[in-house]
Scaffold this active site. Structure first.
Site, PDB file in Angstrom:
ATOM      1  N   CYS A   1     -36.397 -36.111   6.849  1.00 45.74           N
ATOM      2  CA  CYS A   1     -37.171 -36.908   7.810  1.00 45.74           C
ATOM      3  C   CYS A   1     -37.205 -38.338   7.286  1.00 45.74           C
ATOM      4  CB  CYS A   1     -38.558 -36.306   8.069  1.00 45.74           C
ATOM      5  SG  CYS A   1     -39.690 -36.281   6.679  1.00 45.74           S
TER       6      CYS A   1
ATOM      7  N   HIS B   1     -35.173 -25.608 -12.818  1.00 47.79           N
ATOM      8  CA  HIS B   1     -36.507 -25.136 -13.209  1.00 47.79           C
ATOM      9  C   HIS B   1     -37.245 -24.450 -12.063  1.00 47.79           C
ATOM     10  CE1 HIS B   1     -37.047 -28.061 -16.878  1.00 47.79           C
ATOM     11  NE2 HIS B   1     -35.850 -27.500 -16.841  1.00 47.79           N
TER      12      HIS B   1
END
Ligand code: RB5
Length: 144
Positions: free
Chosen positions: A64, A97
């Site tokens: 966006c 991670h």
């Protein structure tokens, strides 16, 4: 691997450029929007979250204007781990991670070249399966 793309009007132009850059090497599915006409980012954040969660051999790229709204929406979908990344380093860490399955970008925040570098870093980085990262991702899953 399938790549799902989605954006609101604020990310439409970048979505089209990313699709053009990826289509030679990936199977790409565009979930909309289809023009720069004003539309609502929660609809497309939900769509990409659901598509990626339903297809385990896929990743998503959601865009966006800022990347913020569509990332908030995608993260409402259980199993979706959407990460808004403004740097290559963040994109790699989001995969390693956090096991991010949707990369969120803000069209208004970076140059096209920088966005493409972030996309390639995200798609080219595997999840780190060491115990501490698995444990933390598991705790995230328990919250949904
Ligand atoms: C649309 O103007 C803009 O608010 C949207 O693309 C996004 O930045 C929201 O977070």
């Amino acid at each position: 691997m399938k790549i799902y793309l989605a954006s609101d009007h604020g990310g439409y132009a970048l979505k089209q450029k990313i699709e053009a850059a990826l289509e030679a090497d990936y199977s790409v599915a565009d979930l909309g929007c289809t023009s720069t006409d004003s539309c609502d980012y929660p609809i497309f954040g939900k769509a990409i979250g659901e598509a990626v969660v339903d297809d385990s051999d896929s990743l998503g790229i959601a865009i966006c204007g800022s990347g913020i709204g569509i990332s908030m929406a995608a993260n409402k979908v259980p199993g979706c781990r959407a990460a808004l990344c403004y740097s290559v380093e963040a994109a790699k860490l989001a995969r390693q991670h956090n096991g991010a399955n949707v990369l969120c970008l803000g069209e208004r925040t970076q140059s096209l070249d920088d966005h493409l570098d972030i996309v390639m870093a995200f798609l080219g980085t595997e999840i780190d399966d060491s115990e501490r990262h698995q444990r933390r991702r598991g705790l995230l899953d328990e919250m949904q």
